[in-house]
Design a protein around this motif. Structure first.
Motif, PDB file in Angstrom:
ATOM      1  N   VAL A 243       0.851  -1.186   0.000  1.00  0.00           N
ATOM      2  CA  VAL A 243       0.000   0.000   0.000  1.00  0.00           C
ATOM      3  C   VAL A 243       0.887   1.236   0.000  1.00  0.00           C
ATOM      4  O   VAL A 243       1.956   1.238   0.620  1.00  0.00           O
ATOM      5  CB  VAL A 243      -0.922   0.037   1.242  1.00  0.00           C
ATOM      6  N   ARG A 244       0.449   2.282  -0.703  1.00  0.00           N
ATOM      7  CA  ARG A 244       1.062   3.598  -0.614  1.00  0.00           C
ATOM      8  C   ARG A 244       0.171   4.438   0.300  1.00  0.00           C
ATOM      9  O   ARG A 244      -0.919   4.845  -0.086  1.00  0.00           O
ATOM     10  CB  ARG A 244       1.180   4.220  -1.999  1.00  0.00           C
ATOM     11  N   PHE A 245       0.619   4.692   1.519  1.00  0.00           N
ATOM     12  CA  PHE A 245      -0.239   5.253   2.549  1.00  0.00           C
ATOM     13  C   PHE A 245      -0.328   6.781   2.489  1.00  0.00           C
ATOM     14  O   PHE A 245       0.604   7.466   2.054  1.00  0.00           O
ATOM     15  CB  PHE A 245       0.282   4.863   3.931  1.00  0.00           C
ATOM     16  N   ILE A 246      -1.477   7.280   2.968  1.00  0.00           N
ATOM     17  CA  ILE A 246      -1.658   8.695   3.256  1.00  0.00           C
ATOM     18  C   ILE A 246      -1.255   8.910   4.713  1.00  0.00           C
ATOM     19  O   ILE A 246      -1.700   8.182   5.600  1.00  0.00           O
ATOM     20  CB  ILE A 246      -3.130   9.120   3.073  1.00  0.00           C
ATOM     21  N   GLN A 247      -0.417   9.896   4.960  1.00  0.00           N
ATOM     22  CA  GLN A 247      -0.013  10.204   6.332  1.00  0.00           C
ATOM     23  C   GLN A 247      -0.787  11.421   6.823  1.00  0.00           C
ATOM     24  O   GLN A 247      -0.946  12.402   6.098  1.00  0.00           O
ATOM     25  CB  GLN A 247       1.490  10.491   6.402  1.00  0.00           C
ATOM     26  N   THR A 248      -1.268  11.355   8.061  1.00  0.00           N
ATOM     27  CA  THR A 248      -2.038  12.451   8.634  1.00  0.00           C
ATOM     28  C   THR A 248      -1.670  12.643  10.092  1.00  0.00           C
ATOM     29  O   THR A 248      -1.204  11.710  10.756  1.00  0.00           O
ATOM     30  CB  THR A 248      -3.551  12.186   8.520  1.00  0.00           C
ATOM     31  N   ASP A 249      -1.883  13.869  10.599  1.00  0.00           N
ATOM     32  CA  ASP A 249      -1.682  14.116  12.019  1.00  0.00           C
ATOM     33  C   ASP A 249      -2.998  14.188  12.774  1.00  0.00           C
ATOM     34  O   ASP A 249      -3.019  14.497  13.961  1.00  0.00           O
ATOM     35  CB  ASP A 249      -0.855  15.380  12.261  1.00  0.00           C
ATOM     36  N   ALA A 250      -4.114  13.902  12.097  1.00  0.00           N
ATOM     37  CA  ALA A 250      -5.387  13.747  12.812  1.00  0.00           C
ATOM     38  C   ALA A 250      -5.241  12.574  13.777  1.00  0.00           C
ATOM     39  O   ALA A 250      -4.751  11.511  13.400  1.00  0.00           O
ATOM     40  CB  ALA A 250      -6.526  13.499  11.832  1.00  0.00           C
TER      41      ALA A 250
END
Length: 416
Positions: A243-250
């Motif tokens: 998987v190519r992940f989305i990174q978030t600080d939520a």
């Protein structure tokens, strides 16, 4: 003198009457103040000596939806986060999974010497129940749900709680460990569905909203930004995924897994799936396009097929080039690119003529410099389709067309 004296007496009488009026008024005010003050002190005494009580009445989930439009919100201008939650909140679900795990005893207790002296008193291997809670959301009105594979791992039947409080028994229809996607079906109709967005084109700094059930706190909303995009599985720390992940600080916590990640318009752009235990403010989500592609296969076939090239690769640099020259007995002409160090026998790569020592320059017309970029193009190619690969073989450029095949389960670890 008399007249003056009479007038003075009238003036004195008038003055006395006015003073009396003022005194009576002050007396009335003082009495009222004392009465009000007494009531205040009595009420204050009651408040001080009464036990604390909640200011919000607990409402049964069967009668009160979690994201009902409140009268206050209806009268005021709500922000975009509240509006996004209103759009999606009704489609977010809670999943409780129960699985059986064996409790194995140490091997030493099975030694004949122990059995000779203790006999039947030696405890036996037993089974125990493991319970896990996660999130998910509804993708079709007839009861199709999507979540993470690790949320339902080992469970065939799960308990699904809808946003309006209804509880259903859900059947796990398919699990794909490689992308950490699973699908569940419940018998229901006319369910609210989550609006689906796109993750392609996301840029760091855009708003991100997460909804889920972290730590058992149902229907929790957190907000942050997209911190980065295109994080590889190895960067995230789970190299066995594709998987190519989305990174978030939520904020994402245990229990958020499987819940939706939204954009500022209330559209699902990803599925919250992982956190870094050794860091704060680092959460990762599976892009919604990948999740739905796998989910559709799981619902249709019970499994997801992943395209398989059949090579093991490393990214070249001057140091790696020298090491590969010695280990593989090669004379590489480049120190940049993606080097093929192994070709699986009978694989699509082997059938197309790709050899150990080839340097991959382009895949599907796209320049590549890392194995992750090659892997991404492989994942985008359906089983049965041809994938064009340009290689450098000892300085000679060749283009090969590879017929992609479904990866056998035994070949998914360490080979693309």
């Amino acid at each position: 003198m008399y007249q003056i004296s009479i007038r003075s007496e009238y003036l004195n009488m008038d003055l006395s009457f006015r003073q009396l009026t003022v005194y009576l008024a002050l007396l009335s005010i003082g009495g009222g103040t004392g009465l009000i003050g007494g009531r205040y002190l009595y009420a204050n005494h009651l408040v001080t000596n009464s036990p604390a009580v909640p200011v919000v009445r607990e409402v049964s989930p069967e009668t009160q939806p979690y994201y009902r439009q409140s009268p206050i919100a209806a009268r005021s201008n709500s922000n975009f986060i509240a509006e996004a939650v209103q759009k999606v909140g009704h489609s977010v679900i809670r999943i409780d999974a129960v699985r059986t795990a064996s409790k194995n005893l140490p091997d030493a207790l099975n030694h004949p010497l122990f059995k000779r002296f203790f006999g039947d008193r030696i405890p036996q291997d037993s089974e125990r129940l493991q319970r896990g809670t996660g999130s998910g959301f509804i993708i079709s009105s007839d009861g199709r749900l999507i979540t993470n594979a690790h949320v339902v791992d080992g469970a065939n039947i799960v308990r699904v709680t809808l946003n309006d409080g209804r509880v259903f028994q859900g059947q796990v229809r398919g699990v794909d460990e490689l992308t950490d996607i699973a699908v569940v079906k419940i018998e229901a109709q006319d369910l609210p569905t989550a609006p689906i967005g796109v993750s392609e084109g996301l840029i760091p700094g855009q708003w991100a909203i997460a909804i889920g059930n972290p730590l058992g706190l149902d229907n929790t909303v957190t907000v942050g930004i997209i911190s980065a995009i295109g994080r590889s599985s190895s960067q995230v720390g789970i190299p066995n995924k594709r998987v190519r992940f989305i990174q978030t600080d939520a904020a994402i916590n245990p229990g958020n897994s499987g819940g939706p990640l939204l954009n500022d318009r209330g559209q699902v752009i990803g599925i919250n799936t992982a956190i870094r235990s050794n860091a704060q403010g680092l959460g990762f989500a599976i892009p919604i396009e990948t999740a739905l592609r796998i989910a559709n296969q799981l619902f249709d076939n019970g499994r997801a097929d992943h395209s398989f090239l059949g090579v093991k690769m490393v990214a070249l640099n001057p140091t790696i080039k020298d090491e590969m020259d010695q280990q593989l007995n090669l004379k590489l002409t480049k120190d940049r690119g993606v080097l093929v160090v192994r070709v699986v026998e009978g694989s699509p790569a082997a059938n197309a003529g790709i050899q150990r020592g080839d340097i991959i320059n382009r895949v599907a017309g796209t320049p590549v410099s890392t194995p992750t970029q090659v892997q991404e193009q492989i994942q985008l190619t359906l089983v049965g389709q041809e994938l064009e690969i340009e290689i450098d073989r000892l300085g000679k450029i060749e283009t090969m067309k590879v017929q992609m095949a479904a990866a056998p389960d035994s070949a998914l670890s360490g080979v693309d």
